[in-house]
Design a protein around this motif. Structure first.
Motif, PDB file in Angstrom:
ATOM      1  N   TYR A   1       1.435  -4.708   2.573  1.00 55.14           N
ATOM      2  CA  TYR A   1       2.670  -5.283   3.113  1.00 55.14           C
ATOM      3  C   TYR A   1       2.603  -6.819   3.100  1.00 55.14           C
ATOM      4  N   VAL A   2       1.482  -7.379   3.568  1.00 54.55           N
ATOM      5  CA  VAL A   2       1.345  -8.842   3.656  1.00 54.55           C
ATOM      6  C   VAL A   2       1.328  -9.470   2.264  1.00 54.55           C
ATOM      7  N   TRP A   3       0.513  -8.911   1.360  1.00 58.16           N
ATOM      8  CA  TRP A   3       0.480  -9.445  -0.001  1.00 58.16           C
ATOM      9  C   TRP A   3       1.850  -9.351  -0.672  1.00 58.16           C
ATOM     10  N   GLY A   4       2.547  -8.250  -0.423  1.00 56.16           N
ATOM     11  CA  GLY A   4       3.882  -8.105  -1.001  1.00 56.16           C
ATOM     12  C   GLY A   4       4.871  -9.119  -0.453  1.00 56.16           C
ATOM     13  N   LYS A   5       4.800  -9.374   0.864  1.00 51.76           N
ATOM     14  CA  LYS A   5       5.693 -10.355   1.486  1.00 51.76           C
ATOM     15  C   LYS A   5       5.412 -11.770   0.977  1.00 51.76           C
ATOM     16  N   LEU A   6       4.128 -12.080   0.790  1.00 53.18           N
ATOM     17  CA  LEU A   6       3.751 -13.440   0.398  1.00 53.18           C
ATOM     18  C   LEU A   6       3.961 -13.708  -1.091  1.00 53.18           C
ATOM     19  N   PHE A   7       3.633 -12.732  -1.931  1.00 54.53           N
ATOM     20  CA  PHE A   7       3.600 -12.993  -3.364  1.00 54.53           C
ATOM     21  C   PHE A   7       4.392 -11.974  -4.193  1.00 54.53           C
ATOM     22  N   GLY A   8       5.005 -10.987  -3.541  1.00 55.50           N
ATOM     23  CA  GLY A   8       5.654  -9.917  -4.286  1.00 55.50           C
ATOM     24  C   GLY A   8       6.827 -10.388  -5.138  1.00 55.50           C
ATOM     25  N   ARG A   9       6.792 -10.036  -6.408  1.00 53.02           N
ATOM     26  CA  ARG A   9       7.883 -10.378  -7.336  1.00 53.02           C
ATOM     27  C   ARG A   9       8.299  -9.158  -8.164  1.00 53.02           C
ATOM     28  N   ARG A  10       7.322  -8.487  -8.741  1.00 52.27           N
ATOM     29  CA  ARG A  10       7.613  -7.402  -9.675  1.00 52.27           C
ATOM     30  C   ARG A  10       7.579  -6.054  -8.953  1.00 52.27           C
ATOM     31  N   LYS A  11       8.676  -5.329  -9.017  1.00 49.21           N
ATOM     32  CA  LYS A  11       8.771  -4.024  -8.358  1.00 49.21           C
ATOM     33  C   LYS A  11       7.870  -3.020  -9.080  1.00 49.21           C
ATOM     34  N   ILE A  12       7.189  -2.209  -8.289  1.00 49.08           N
ATOM     35  CA  ILE A  12       6.295  -1.233  -8.899  1.00 49.08           C
ATOM     36  C   ILE A  12       6.967   0.127  -9.051  1.00 49.08           C
ATOM     37  N   LEU A  13       7.771   0.543  -8.054  1.00 47.86           N
ATOM     38  CA  LEU A  13       8.484   1.817  -8.101  1.00 47.86           C
ATOM     39  C   LEU A  13       9.869   1.625  -7.474  1.00 47.86           C
ATOM     40  N   PRO A  14      10.749   0.925  -8.152  1.00 47.16           N
ATOM     41  CA  PRO A  14      12.045   0.571  -7.536  1.00 47.16           C
ATOM     42  C   PRO A  14      12.909   1.759  -7.155  1.00 47.16           C
ATOM     43  N   SER A  15      12.783   2.874  -7.869  1.00 47.29           N
ATOM     44  CA  SER A  15      13.615   4.038  -7.548  1.00 47.29           C
ATOM     45  C   SER A  15      13.050   4.861  -6.389  1.00 47.29           C
ATOM     46  N   VAL A  16      11.805   4.621  -6.031  1.00 50.23           N
ATOM     47  CA  VAL A  16      11.162   5.380  -4.950  1.00 50.23           C
ATOM     48  C   VAL A  16      11.019   4.526  -3.699  1.00 50.23           C
ATOM     49  N   SER A  17      10.437   3.342  -3.845  1.00 50.34           N
ATOM     50  CA  SER A  17      10.203   2.440  -2.717  1.00 50.34           C
ATOM     51  C   SER A  17      10.488   1.012  -3.179  1.00 50.34           C
ATOM     52  N   PRO A  18      11.733   0.563  -3.050  1.00 48.74           N
ATOM     53  CA  PRO A  18      12.157  -0.722  -3.635  1.00 48.74           C
ATOM     54  C   PRO A  18      11.402  -1.940  -3.118  1.00 48.74           C
ATOM     55  N   ASN A  19      10.823  -1.866  -1.932  1.00 52.79           N
ATOM     56  CA  ASN A  19      10.142  -3.030  -1.365  1.00 52.79           C
ATOM     57  C   ASN A  19       8.709  -3.191  -1.848  1.00 52.79           C
ATOM     58  N   LYS A  20       8.177  -2.195  -2.528  1.00 55.88           N
ATOM     59  CA  LYS A  20       6.783  -2.276  -2.977  1.00 55.88           C
ATOM     60  C   LYS A  20       6.702  -2.998  -4.319  1.00 55.88           C
ATOM     61  N   THR A  21       5.700  -3.866  -4.422  1.00 49.54           N
ATOM     62  CA  THR A  21       5.527  -4.678  -5.626  1.00 49.54           C
ATOM     63  C   THR A  21       4.112  -4.519  -6.175  1.00 49.54           C
ATOM     64  N   TRP A  22       3.971  -4.903  -7.442  1.00 49.85           N
ATOM     65  CA  TRP A  22       2.649  -4.887  -8.049  1.00 49.85           C
ATOM     66  C   TRP A  22       1.695  -5.840  -7.324  1.00 49.85           C
TER      67      TRP A  22
END
Length: 328
Positions: free
Chosen positions: A212-233
């Protein structure tokens, strides 16, 4: 005063009997929560934002969850098994209330709750082989047979699969956490059986927070946009690397793992936690809900909080059994 002195003395002896590493780990979690609480109190004053209220609720709920689990671990295997039986019950109830809604499924729902009691009964009785096959084999066969015997055929296959998935996830997989408490001290456990459970919970929840923290700080590229849009690589990989480092450096303090066994656990456990999270996200999207319930303020339901654990618990248990334990 004598009563207070006796109580203090009993408490001191009780804590002195606990493994020092376990007490240090629990103290570390309390300190981290204290720091998080202070930050959550200061942030709204620096920059007013309604989203901070959810953060405050999350931290308050974490205090309650930590207190419950820490108390159970310190009290021993009976208390820990009872707590996880209750967690499994709440998780199964949330799952069945969302996924099973037909009147004709009520006998199977009752049977599912009875299966929960039987499964945790095997843990209390320390009957590992019975526990190991009960839900994956006998409930897998018996529950569909019960549905057939009462004449239920409409949506039969989908209902049978739904019940089995719920029982395996909410009961069988979470039950492995409780079964870790039955590992005897003769296994040379550095922090006792409770240390095994503490480290599993620590690594699983740290992985969730780190992603969650890494995604908030540096998240840009979606990993599974159709399943969990907030999660990033960025969140996934950052959480994976930091959790793997935690497991590698802290694992020997709480577990008998070392060498390649510890390396494998460090590599696969964060990925398993991510898989549990997105699997539950996919189920909620299929059902059309955001949270499984509102039982835990700021977190959603019990199953929302335990989704990663449903995948990490059996994996961690069996890797421990493979590389470090003679008991299983």
């Amino acid at each position: 005063m004598d009563f207070v002195g006796d109580l203090t003395g009993h408490a001191g002896r009780f804590l002195a009997a606990q493994p020092p590493a376990l007490l240090a780990g629990l103290a570390g979690v309390v300190i981290l929560l204290g720091v998080a609480s202070a930050i959550a109190a200061v942030l709204p004053r620096l920059k007013p934002d309604k989203s901070y209220e959810e953060l405050r609720l999350r931290i308050v709920s974490w205090w309650g969850m930590v207190a419950l689990l820490a108390g159970a671990l310190l009290l021993g295997w009976q208390a820990t098994t009872a707590v996880f039986a209750f967690i499994s019950f709440l998780a199964l109830r949330e799952f069945l209330s969302l996924a099973v809604r037909r009147r004709e499924d009520r006998p199977a729902i009752l049977a599912a709750y009875l299966c929960l009691l039987a499964a945790y009964g095997f843990i209390f009785a320390d009957r590992y082989m019975f526990y190991l096959v009960f839900i994956p084999v006998w409930v897998f066969l018996g529950l569909p047979a019960l549905m057939a015997l009462i004449g239920q055929t409409k949506g039969y296959l989908a209902s049978a699969a739904t019940f089995h998935w719920g029982l395996v996830t909410c009961v069988y997989n979470l039950g492995f956490v409780a079964f870790l408490m039955r590992v005897p001290q003769t296994e040379n456990l550095p922090a006792g059986a409770a240390g095994l459970v503490f480290f599993l919970l620590l690594a699983t929840e740290f992985n969730d927070v780190a992603q969650y923290v890494w995604g908030k700080l540096f998240g840009r590229r979606k990993i599974l946009p159709s399943v969990s849009p907030n999660k990033t690589w960025e969140g996934f990989l950052g959480g994976w690397i930091t959790t793997a480092a935690l497991i590698w450096f802290v694992g020997p303090v709480f577990t008998p793992l070392s060498g390649h066994g510890l390396a494998i656990v460090a590599f696969v456990l964060p990925a398993a936690g991510f898989a549990g999270d997105v699997t539950m996200s996919a189920i909620k999207r299929d059902i059309g809900v955001k949270d499984t319930s509102h039982a835990i303020p700021g977190h959603g339901g019990v199953l929302d909080r335990a989704d990663s654990l449903t995948f990490t618990a059996p994996l961690y248990f069996h890797l421990l059994a493979l590389f470090a334990l003679d008991r299983f």
